[in-house]
Motif scaffolding. Sequence first.
Motif, short mmCIF file in Angstrom:
data_model
loop_
_atom_site.label_atom_id
_atom_site.label_comp_id
_atom_site.label_asym_id
_atom_site.label_seq_id
_atom_site.Cartn_x
_atom_site.Cartn_y
_atom_site.Cartn_z
N ASN A 84 34.42 -7.09 60.67
CA ASN A 84 34.60 -6.39 61.89
C ASN A 84 32.76 -6.28 62.60
O ASN A 84 32.60 -6.86 63.56
CB ASN A 84 35.14 -5.19 62.71
CG ASN A 84 36.93 -4.93 61.99
OD1 ASN A 84 36.98 -6.29 61.83
ND2 ASN A 84 36.74 -3.70 61.89
N LYS A 85 32.26 -5.94 61.52
CA LYS A 85 30.30 -6.26 62.37
C LYS A 85 29.77 -6.95 61.71
O LYS A 85 28.46 -7.22 62.09
CB LYS A 85 29.88 -4.71 61.53
CG LYS A 85 30.83 -3.75 62.41
CD LYS A 85 30.85 -3.72 63.47
CE LYS A 85 31.08 -2.16 64.55
NZ LYS A 85 30.89 -1.29 64.34
N GLU A 87 35.29 -3.15 58.03
CA GLU A 87 34.40 -2.70 59.16
C GLU A 87 33.85 -4.10 58.73
O GLU A 87 32.69 -4.61 59.71
CB GLU A 87 33.86 -1.31 59.21
CG GLU A 87 34.77 -0.06 59.76
CD GLU A 87 34.18 -1.48 61.80
OE1 GLU A 87 33.33 -0.98 62.52
OE2 GLU A 87 35.80 -1.24 61.72
N TYR A 97 30.44 1.21 53.23
CA TYR A 97 29.80 0.51 54.09
C TYR A 97 29.23 1.60 54.95
O TYR A 97 29.59 3.14 55.22
CB TYR A 97 31.45 0.29 54.79
CG TYR A 97 30.89 -0.24 56.49
CD1 TYR A 97 31.16 -1.14 56.79
CD2 TYR A 97 31.32 0.95 57.31
CE1 TYR A 97 30.57 -1.57 58.14
CE2 TYR A 97 30.82 0.01 58.95
CZ TYR A 97 30.54 -0.64 59.00
OH TYR A 97 30.14 -0.78 60.57
N GLU A 138 27.60 1.54 58.90
CA GLU A 138 26.89 0.74 60.21
C GLU A 138 25.42 -0.15 60.17
O GLU A 138 25.24 -1.29 60.58
CB GLU A 138 27.20 1.05 61.68
CG GLU A 138 26.87 0.53 63.22
CD GLU A 138 27.94 1.78 63.95
OE1 GLU A 138 27.22 0.88 65.18
OE2 GLU A 138 28.05 2.27 64.15
N GLY A 147 36.57 4.05 54.85
CA GLY A 147 35.25 4.71 55.63
C GLY A 147 35.09 5.87 54.87
O GLY A 147 34.74 5.66 53.83
#
Length: 493
Positions: free
Chosen positions: A242-243, A239, A196, A198, A418
């Motif tokens: 989540n994103k 994530e 992952y 961002e 992560g």
Amino acid sequence: MRRIISALVAVAVILGSLAGVRPIQVRAEEVTASSVHAAIKTGWNLGNSLDAHHKKSMKVGEPNLDHETIWGQPKVTKAQIDYVASLGFNAIRVPVTWYNHTYRDATGTLHIRQEWLARVREVIDYCLADNLYVFMDTHHDKELIYAGVSEEELAQVKSDAASLWREIASYFADADHKLIFESYNEVDNHVKYWQYGEKAARQMNELNQVFVDTVRSTGGKNADRVLMVPTLLDHNSGESLNKFVLPKDSVKDRILVTVHCYSQQYDQAVEGIFSGLESFSKRIGAKVIIGEWGSTTKYAPAQYRGIHAANYVARAAAHGIKCFYWDNGSNYAIVDRTALTCNQDMINAIMNPVAYTSNGSEIVFDGSDYLYKTLDQTTGAIKEDKSWGTILLTTDGSGNIPVAEGSSNFYVQLVRSGSMATQAIHYIYMFDAGGKLLSKVNDWGGFTEKTVEIPAGCAYIRIGVNSAQTATSKAAYEAAFASGEIVGYLKFR
């Protein structure tokens, strides 16, 4: 009365045409994302066929139609699709690799060879003729579609994605609404392989929006066709969920979301994944489909393969999730596409799913349950590993895990995310009460879950975890356990 109405409608159409007035178009019932999701019983993947490819076999200037059989599967025929439909599947996913059948013109614009488009259309028509819901994607196209890059490079990726889908969508603009376009498959993070990021997650959202906008711009039945988009890497948790942002659309209720999930958990332990996906579905306001899942042909113990499949489908359905079995003709095969036979036990499990609940306690390894050491790969003896960083999962700090009395096998899983995304289980060593090594699993590539048979006389086991890609400090493990980026599970049975 129905005949009278039909006759009147026919007369109205004729009179309207004679008068130069466009006849009223009576639309069939709308096909929405919700209606497609509700109608699907269970799906099957035509894996390793139209998605098969090999760079060394590419012939410059030729359409490369021979790629279809290069991974060992026979050429797709209508008889194959008919057979799959006869087993009870009412939906099929057709993975398609396009990159190996593309070229660029003098301006650098990407184009798809017409011969390949025609072959894909032939197979899609086989599926539609059997009244199947058909999901067609872009598969193994990582040379074109990826994320986690600079804005300049992303601009080229977006341009290629738009070119690709503009030609695909235009070619299939007249296809039945039971054909659903799936934007991409397992889009990778170029900066951190299979992890992952961002930036990658944000760019994934942008690429999904390019897909929706491009397809809608081609008109025809694409103006309101149901579409499906994935999360980054098709991840099913963390994530990446989540994103995720659902793309904006010009028509309501026409987008499904897909993830992949190959968990081999065979009982209630899989509930956490599905409950998380159910919450995700409610948050984004769209239905979720697991586009790939499967029970490996080497499932151990073998009799649990059917239990796993039935439990998986049943528990997913209870959370409002539909599933498409990944059949690649090899280690996940349930259909023999040459002989047109099947593993009937697996078909029965998938078509008549029943949740399975096992007894016995589950060990959860948290921050206090590990030893920062490794194993001698020959003897299994515990030794220091300061240069690379390995941990042994344990319940008392000794590095040993006692075998539960009466157990014949155990299931072990490592959940990571992560900074721990490349961690894996590499060592499982089993010993008798006197410390004699009885059996071992030593896997350089590592794995995140496995069912292991316990040899006779086994008193304790040792489980080693590390990353094959990077050294990991003790402090990094401590921080990851504290944040929940790494958790281990073990269940004897």
